[in-house]
Design a protein around this motif. Structure first.
Motif, PDB file in Angstrom:
ATOM      1  N   CYS A 249      -0.067  -6.191   5.842  1.00  0.00           N
ATOM      2  CA  CYS A 249      -0.985  -6.732   4.838  1.00  0.00           C
ATOM      3  C   CYS A 249      -0.537  -6.313   3.441  1.00  0.00           C
ATOM      4  O   CYS A 249       0.099  -5.283   3.259  1.00  0.00           O
ATOM      5  CB  CYS A 249      -2.413  -6.277   5.108  1.00  0.00           C
ATOM      6  SG  CYS A 249      -2.699  -4.511   4.883  1.00  0.00           S
ATOM      7  N   GLY A 253       0.565  -3.826  -2.473  1.00  0.00           N
ATOM      8  CA  GLY A 253       1.843  -4.002  -1.803  1.00  0.00           C
ATOM      9  C   GLY A 253       2.557  -2.733  -1.375  1.00  0.00           C
ATOM     10  O   GLY A 253       3.755  -2.770  -1.120  1.00  0.00           O
ATOM     11  N   LEU A 323      -7.819  -4.883  -0.403  1.00  0.00           N
ATOM     12  CA  LEU A 323      -6.944  -6.023  -0.720  1.00  0.00           C
ATOM     13  C   LEU A 323      -7.441  -6.785  -1.944  1.00  0.00           C
ATOM     14  O   LEU A 323      -6.814  -7.743  -2.391  1.00  0.00           O
ATOM     15  CB  LEU A 323      -6.853  -6.987   0.479  1.00  0.00           C
ATOM     16  CG  LEU A 323      -6.294  -6.407   1.778  1.00  0.00           C
ATOM     17  CD1 LEU A 323      -6.203  -7.490   2.846  1.00  0.00           C
ATOM     18  CD2 LEU A 323      -4.943  -5.745   1.577  1.00  0.00           C
TER      19      LEU A 323
HETATM   20  C1  LIG Z   1      -5.452   0.438   0.101  1.00  0.00           C
HETATM   21  C2  LIG Z   1      -5.184  -0.098   1.445  1.00  0.00           C
HETATM   22  C3  LIG Z   1      -4.380  -1.250   1.644  1.00  0.00           C
HETATM   23  C4  LIG Z   1      -3.824  -2.067   0.518  1.00  0.00           C
HETATM   24  O1  LIG Z   1      -2.961  -1.398  -0.335  1.00  0.00           O
HETATM   25  P1  LIG Z   1      -1.389  -1.655  -0.344  1.00  0.00           P
HETATM   26  O2  LIG Z   1      -0.931  -0.936  -1.565  1.00  0.00           O
HETATM   27  O3  LIG Z   1      -1.158  -3.130  -0.425  1.00  0.00           O
HETATM   28  O4  LIG Z   1      -0.844  -1.087   0.906  1.00  0.00           O
HETATM   29  C5  LIG Z   1      -4.124  -1.659   2.934  1.00  0.00           C
HETATM   30  N1  LIG Z   1      -4.641  -1.002   4.002  1.00  0.00           N
HETATM   31  C6  LIG Z   1      -5.419   0.085   3.862  1.00  0.00           C
HETATM   32  C7  LIG Z   1      -5.955   0.751   5.076  1.00  0.00           C
HETATM   33  C8  LIG Z   1      -5.720   0.576   2.585  1.00  0.00           C
HETATM   34  O5  LIG Z   1      -6.519   1.655   2.465  1.00  0.00           O
END
Ligand SMILES: *Cc1c(COP(=O)(O)O)cnc(C)c1O
Length: 417
Positions: A249, A253, A323
């Motif tokens: 996901c 990023g 997200l």
């Molecule tokens: C914060 C978070 C994300 C999204 O942040 P990225 O910088 O895109 O990785 C995804 N998954 C979890 C569990 C998060 O806490």
């Protein structure tokens, strides 16, 4: 695509594989860079010099490896998921960042930067947080290294994420409510930057995703690639082969670039980033920056953004707070432009269904963010039968219980005889 377009794209890809990004100016092809006020330049240059000196030095890497092993709990498991696989017609593997200390991948970055702050002689750390997960990871990492921590958090988010505010306070952090701007993550980043400028030598700014001005996207990537390096070695050992598809996901990023980066040169591995499609493709209804955004500058970097035709940044929506951000890291914009990674959106409804399916099939409660990757993987598996898929499970879903209670659990209870 025009012939020159195709040639430019091939060149970007070749340069990405050759490890040429970021370049001297902190650019990833046309993206990235450093768009900050003059007042921030000395602090950022000092950070850049500090990285050059310490980040890949043997003693720093040894100290970091020790903390990752004995405090974070790395390496995290690679879990074979045969019951999900049977449902999807695929061979499914999960990289379990939900098992890392504080429940997600964010701790890899937080402890790395906290150790770096110590090396650079900082007396205090500031951080921003949206949903609170990065604030909790920062508070924990600062407690561990013995530095005071101030976390800026939008007043709206403090109300929505009250349990994480309490966790941060227990971990010794000062949480400052941000009542300016949109009173969410974007305003919190601005406040943290403002704080940093007032004392660039004594204060370290611990940024939480692969976003912001150079060198942050690079620094966060380097600290998160432990995910991809471990997963690559674990899968080669267990399955004897690389995955056909690699899926994670994408919010800012960081977990995705950490998983993807060690596989960029593996041309046979298809790589897919999954964004929050929210309630649909209309502006304001999602956070699908790469799938639906246009180029522009946000918070110090040139990347893709969700903006209207006048360049106004849009409100975003996702059932998953982690997200819910209108920008994305510049390296993802590059990987999309180079044709190496494709990005797709998954809706709130699909993500909720994936939470339930993963719980039932594998006994794992994934974070709502991670459930987007699962839903994207399920879709990919159905279009490509019989393939091996490696999924980044970025975090655990315990933090999402209030949302799950009012959605999935209400439905489950209503369906019971
Ligand atoms: C914060 C978070 C994300 C999204 O942040 P990225 O910088 O895109 O990785 C995804 N998954 C979890 C569990 C998060 O806490």
């Amino acid at each position: 695509m025009t012939a020159t377009g195709a040639a430019a794209r091939a060149q970007l890809l070749a340069d990405a594989i050759a490890g040429k990004f970021p370049d001297e100016g902190g650019r990833y092809g046309p993206f990235g860079g450093r768009y900050v006020p003059e007042t921030l330049i000395p602090a950022i240059e000092r950070l850049e010099a500090g990285l050059r000196e310490h980040l890949h030095a043997a003693d720093f890497q040894r100290e970091l490896a020790d903390e990752l092993r004995s405090w974070v709990g790395r390496p995290t498991a690679l879990t074979h998921a045969p019951r999900l696989g049977a449902r999807w017609g695929a061979d499914v593997w999960l990289k379990r960042e939900d098992l890392a200390h504080t429940g997600a991948h964010k701790i890899n970055n937080a402890i790395g930067q906290a150790l770096l702050a110590k090396r650079l002689g900082a007396r205090r750390v500031v951080a921003e947080t949206g949903a609170g997960q990065h604030g909790v990871a920062s508070a924990a990492a600062c407690a561990r290294v013995g530095l005071p921590c101030t976390v800026y958090m939008g007043a709206v988010d403090m109300e929505r994420q009250a349990p994480n505010v309490g966790r941060m306070r227990l971990l010794g952090a000062e949480v400052v409510a941000v009542t300016t701007g949109d009173r969410t993550l974007r305003a919190a980043v601005d406040e943290a930057l403002r704080d940093w400028v007032t004392d660039p030598l004594g204060t370290y700014y611990l940024l939480g995703s692969a976003i912001g001005p150079h060198p942050y996207p690079y620094l966060v990537r380097e600290l998160q690639t432990v995910i991809g390096r471990e997963a690559r070695a674990q899968l080669l050992e267990r399955a004897g082969a690389l995955p056909d598809a690699l899926i994670a996901c994408v919010g800012g990023g960081s977990n995705s670039i950490g998983l993807f980066h060690p596989f960029i040169a593996d041309a046979a591995v298809e790589i897919l980033g999954i964004e929050a499609g929210g309630r649909g493709p209309a502006l304001g209804e999602n956070s699908a920056t790469l799938a639906l955004g246009r180029p522009g500058v946000l918070q110090g970097t040139y990347s893709l953004l969700l903006q209207d035709e006048h360049g106004q940044i849009q409100e975003t929506h996702s059932v998953s707070a982690g997200l819910d951000y209108p920008g994305v890291g510049p390296e993802h914009a590059l990987l999309q432009a180079a044709g190496r990674v494709s990005y797709e959106a998954v809706s709130d409804t699909e993500a909720l269904a994936a939470v339930q399916e993963c719980c039932e099939a594998e006994g794992i409660l994934p974070a709502l963010e991670s459930a987007h990757a699962l839903a994207g993987a399920r879709r990919w598996a159905q279009a490509h039968p019989g393939k091996r898929i490696l999924i980044g499970l970025s975090g655990r879903g315990d933090k999402d219980m209030p949302t799950l209670q009012s959605t999935l659990i209400v439905q489950l209870e209503a369906g019971r005889p």
